[in-house]
Scaffold this motif. Sequence first.
Motif, PDB file in Angstrom:
ATOM      1  N   UNK A   1       5.959   9.032  -7.619  1.00  0.00           N
ATOM      2  CA  UNK A   1       6.210   8.866  -9.039  1.00  0.00           C
ATOM      3  C   UNK A   1       5.268   7.809  -9.593  1.00  0.00           C
ATOM      4  N   UNK A   2       4.746   8.061 -10.783  1.00  0.00           N
ATOM      5  CA  UNK A   2       3.899   7.065 -11.434  1.00  0.00           C
ATOM      6  C   UNK A   2       4.760   6.163 -12.317  1.00  0.00           C
ATOM      7  N   UNK A   3       4.216   5.007 -12.683  1.00  0.00           N
ATOM      8  CA  UNK A   3       4.948   4.103 -13.567  1.00  0.00           C
ATOM      9  C   UNK A   3       5.189   4.749 -14.927  1.00  0.00           C
ATOM     10  N   UNK A   4       4.244   5.578 -15.371  1.00  0.00           N
ATOM     11  CA  UNK A   4       4.420   6.293 -16.634  1.00  0.00           C
ATOM     12  C   UNK A   4       5.638   7.215 -16.559  1.00  0.00           C
ATOM     13  N   UNK A   5       5.789   7.917 -15.449  1.00  0.00           N
ATOM     14  CA  UNK A   5       6.927   8.814 -15.294  1.00  0.00           C
ATOM     15  C   UNK A   5       8.238   8.035 -15.212  1.00  0.00           C
ATOM     16  N   UNK A   6       8.209   6.872 -14.550  1.00  0.00           N
ATOM     17  CA  UNK A   6       9.404   6.041 -14.472  1.00  0.00           C
ATOM     18  C   UNK A   6       9.806   5.563 -15.871  1.00  0.00           C
ATOM     19  N   UNK A   7       8.816   5.163 -16.661  1.00  0.00           N
ATOM     20  CA  UNK A   7       9.094   4.752 -18.036  1.00  0.00           C
ATOM     21  C   UNK A   7       9.673   5.897 -18.852  1.00  0.00           C
ATOM     22  N   UNK A   8       9.102   7.092 -18.674  1.00  0.00           N
ATOM     23  CA  UNK A   8       9.609   8.271 -19.383  1.00  0.00           C
ATOM     24  C   UNK A   8      11.041   8.586 -18.950  1.00  0.00           C
ATOM     25  N   UNK A   9      11.323   8.403 -17.671  1.00  0.00           N
ATOM     26  CA  UNK A   9      12.670   8.642 -17.160  1.00  0.00           C
ATOM     27  C   UNK A   9      13.675   7.686 -17.782  1.00  0.00           C
ATOM     28  N   UNK A  10      13.301   6.424 -17.860  1.00  0.00           N
ATOM     29  CA  UNK A  10      14.178   5.420 -18.456  1.00  0.00           C
ATOM     30  C   UNK A  10      14.450   5.743 -19.921  1.00  0.00           C
ATOM     31  N   UNK A  11      13.403   6.089 -20.648  1.00  0.00           N
ATOM     32  CA  UNK A  11      13.573   6.479 -22.049  1.00  0.00           C
ATOM     33  C   UNK A  11      14.490   7.696 -22.147  1.00  0.00           C
ATOM     34  N   UNK A  12      14.300   8.648 -21.240  1.00  0.00           N
ATOM     35  CA  UNK A  12      15.140   9.848 -21.235  1.00  0.00           C
ATOM     36  C   UNK A  12      16.607   9.524 -21.029  1.00  0.00           C
ATOM     37  N   UNK A  13      16.910   8.643 -20.078  1.00  0.00           N
ATOM     38  CA  UNK A  13      18.295   8.263 -19.816  1.00  0.00           C
ATOM     39  C   UNK A  13      18.937   7.634 -21.054  1.00  0.00           C
ATOM     40  N   UNK A  14      18.238   6.665 -21.642  1.00  0.00           N
ATOM     41  CA  UNK A  14      18.790   5.939 -22.792  1.00  0.00           C
ATOM     42  C   UNK A  14      18.894   6.852 -24.012  1.00  0.00           C
ATOM     43  N   UNK A  15      17.858   7.656 -24.241  1.00  0.00           N
ATOM     44  CA  UNK A  15      17.858   8.556 -25.387  1.00  0.00           C
ATOM     45  C   UNK A  15      18.966   9.592 -25.271  1.00  0.00           C
ATOM     46  N   UNK A  16      19.168  10.127 -24.087  1.00  0.00           N
ATOM     47  CA  UNK A  16      20.201  11.132 -23.871  1.00  0.00           C
ATOM     48  C   UNK A  16      21.583  10.567 -24.170  1.00  0.00           C
ATOM     49  N   UNK A  17      21.881   9.388 -23.646  1.00  0.00           N
ATOM     50  CA  UNK A  17      23.179   8.777 -23.890  1.00  0.00           C
ATOM     51  C   UNK A  17      23.338   8.418 -25.372  1.00  0.00           C
ATOM     52  N   UNK A  18      22.279   7.883 -25.973  1.00  0.00           N
ATOM     53  CA  UNK A  18      22.353   7.475 -27.375  1.00  0.00           C
ATOM     54  C   UNK A  18      22.570   8.678 -28.292  1.00  0.00           C
TER      55      UNK A  18
END
Length: 217
Positions: free
Chosen positions: A105-122
């Motif tokens: 996994x790249x750091x870019x993908x990890x950042x996208x994953x984090x955004x995805x988690x927060x955005x989904x819950x929000x």
Amino acid sequence: MLPVTDWFIIKSLTIPSSWIAILLALFITGIVLRMKFGKDTVDWFSDAAILFLIVWKFSVVFTDFDMIVKYPLGILYFNGGETGFYIALVIALSRLVWQIRSRGLSEREFGAMLIGFVLLQSLYQFLMVIMNEAEIWQKLITIVIFTGMTTLTWKKAFASNVWRLQLLTLFLFTHILAAVLQPEGVFQSPLMVTVLFVICGFTVSILLNKQQMEENK
């Protein structure tokens, strides 16, 4: 979580607003991630979302086996409920971690994953605010807390790995704060989802650090 006060009737099905909120949040998050990061970067989200929906739908075979034996067509109309929801979520997140461990996994993908988690819950929280009844102050607090968390995550998800870990921790504690002020309190399914997201995030961070250490040898 705001209580479910609205239900939708689609032909012979009566669907709670929480189910609609889940489906719309998944769909909108997928679109946003693809527009921002491209198809290749967020294939993990599509795979996890599809697996989650399939397992949740057909988990009724395990959660209510006797009913399915008596009424086989019930599998078309029912899902595994809350138990099936957690089974599906754990399986989807576990497969996601396995995929990451297998291919890296790249750091870019990890950042996208984090955004995805927060955005989904929000998005789920915002949709529940729109579709259900609650005190105005509870709705406003929910919107303010999750808007702030989404904005901060969007700005800092790519700053550094330390920031990503801080965002994961903040994500959990801000959701706990929101849950305390919401009608359902801390014993609610969305908060447990955030807990699982945070556990998955920290696991991915450990794998990413291990991957980077091996590459630097």
